[in-house]
Design an enzyme around this catalytic site. Structure first.
Site, PDB file in Angstrom:
ATOM      1  N   ASP A 199      38.054  43.599  43.445  1.00 43.77           N
ATOM      2  CA  ASP A 199      38.056  44.733  42.508  1.00 43.77           C
ATOM      3  C   ASP A 199      36.933  44.519  41.501  1.00 43.77           C
ATOM      4  O   ASP A 199      37.142  44.547  40.289  1.00 43.77           O
ATOM      5  CB  ASP A 199      39.413  44.824  41.805  1.00 43.77           C
ATOM      6  CG  ASP A 199      39.559  46.108  40.990  1.00 43.77           C
ATOM      7  OD1 ASP A 199      38.929  47.119  41.341  1.00 43.77           O
ATOM      8  OD2 ASP A 199      40.301  46.094  39.990  1.00 43.77           O
ATOM      9  N   ASN A 204      35.398  43.851  35.079  1.00 41.63           N
ATOM     10  CA  ASN A 204      35.890  42.527  35.451  1.00 41.63           C
ATOM     11  C   ASN A 204      34.793  41.464  35.460  1.00 41.63           C
ATOM     12  O   ASN A 204      35.002  40.345  35.942  1.00 41.63           O
ATOM     13  CB  ASN A 204      36.569  42.582  36.824  1.00 41.63           C
ATOM     14  CG  ASN A 204      37.970  43.152  36.741  1.00 41.63           C
ATOM     15  OD1 ASN A 204      38.633  43.056  35.710  1.00 41.63           O
ATOM     16  ND2 ASN A 204      38.433  43.770  37.823  1.00 41.63           N
ATOM     17  N   ASP A 216      40.175  38.477  36.188  1.00 46.44           N
ATOM     18  CA  ASP A 216      41.135  39.267  36.956  1.00 46.44           C
ATOM     19  C   ASP A 216      40.884  39.246  38.464  1.00 46.44           C
ATOM     20  O   ASP A 216      40.359  40.195  39.041  1.00 46.44           O
ATOM     21  CB  ASP A 216      41.151  40.715  36.461  1.00 46.44           C
ATOM     22  CG  ASP A 216      42.351  41.484  37.015  1.00 46.44           C
ATOM     23  OD1 ASP A 216      43.237  40.848  37.612  1.00 46.44           O
ATOM     24  OD2 ASP A 216      42.393  42.713  36.826  1.00 46.44           O
TER      25      ASP A 216
END
Length: 324
Positions: A199, A204, A216
């Site tokens: 992701d 992030n 994350d």
């Protein structure tokens, strides 16, 4: 309807943190997270900690520990990543029926997609991450594929009656046409799946004191390396070509990039779009979702989705991005 997170009270959060030997100052701040529940908890005499409570029944304990082990492996190789804290040799804990982990607090600013001044350094960071990632495979985490991100997403949306009846035939038609094209694309493009962040959007990859660090890894999984690169690109095609070259130049200082994966970019974007809609649908019993995604059942949202998926079909017929 009740939801498992209904029982996650501030007192339970504080008790969970203190069960590991920390003394809280009773200050607690809920952070922006929908999939899990994440809190900043003040600790007496030192920096606050971040407490992450995992959504029940999403990942197995083995899958969560595999994520934590990946973070620790990256940290050991000096890849800047926010890894969970170890207590008694473990990083995954349970309290009051909830699984949780603690992390050090690491703030920072997200890079701007397409920022040429940052792309080379971001490429270096992702090259270092993938240089570690290729050394082994995940055993307990899924692989990003057309079936789970595409076909299963469409099934979720159709079975749940989330799409307005007036737009259902149009959405189903374009989605099935797109999935047929994606099945063909992923069958034609050969690649070696590796461990991914999964992701890797700009939020992030945070910058603090001129150093980027990874946060994350909750969605880490197996898949094509380009999945962790394409969300760094933004703007018209000509701009994205230049951005891609800058990103890959940095990346290849630490790990070889296979340009044969470039045709997958628009396919991966398509899968992310469908998966995002299905993710909201699957979480609709969580009170946070109807509150924050109140537009989800509207004709405007689904009309926009139909248009976007049609644009993705057209994009898949265009020449893929290439390296200079």
């Amino acid at each position: 309807m009740s939801h498992p997170f209904d029982d996650l009270t501030p007192d339970l959060v504080l008790d969970a943190v203190e069960s590991l030997g920390f003394l809280s100052d009773a200050r607690i701040l809920a952070l922006n997270s929908y999939e899990n529940r994440v809190y900043q908890v003040g600790i007496e005499g030192t920096e606050p900690l971040i407490a992450k409570f995992y959504r029940p029944q999403r990942w197995s304990d083995a899958a969560i520990r595999e994520e934590h082990a990946f973070s620790a492996e990256l940290a050991e190789c000096e890849v800047p990543v926010v890894a969970p804290l170890l207590q008694g040799g473990d990083s995954l804990f349970e309290h009051g029926g909830f699984r949780f982990a603690l992390f050090p607090r690491r703030g920072g600013r997200a890079p701007e997609p397409g920022n040429m001044d940052q792309l080379y350094r971001l490429g270096q960071l992702l090259g270092r991450l993938h240089g570690v990632a290729v050394t082994r495979s995940f055993e307990h985490r899924e692989t990003l594929a057309v079936d789970n991100f595409g076909h299963q997403s469409l099934a979720t949306l159709l079975e749940g009656n989330f799409i307005p009846r007036s737009l259902l035939p149009a959405y189903e038609s374009v989605a099935r046409d797109l999935l047929k094209r994606l099945d063909q694309l992923f069958a034609e493009v050969r690649y070696q799946p590796i461990r991914l962040h999964g992701d890797c959007h700009p939020g992030n990859l945070l910058c603090r004191d001129e150093v980027f660090h990874v946060v994350d890894l909750d969605d880490c999984r197996m898949g094509p390396a380009v999945q962790d690169l394409w969300m760094m690109l933004a703007g018209p095609r000509q701009e994205r070509l230049g951005q891609l070259s800058e990103l890959v130049d940095g990346y290849q200082e630490f790990h070889d990039f296979d340009p044969r994966e470039l045709p997958l970019i628009e396919g991966l974007r398509s899968l992310r779009l469908m998966h995002h809609s299905a993710w909201i649908a699957r979480r609709w019993d969580d009170p946070a979702f109807p509150m924050h995604f109140s537009w989800f059942g509207s004709e405007r949202y689904w009309g926009d989705q139909i248009l976007t998926l049609r644009e993705q079909l057209a994009a898949l017929d265009e020449e893929p991005l290439r390296l200079f």
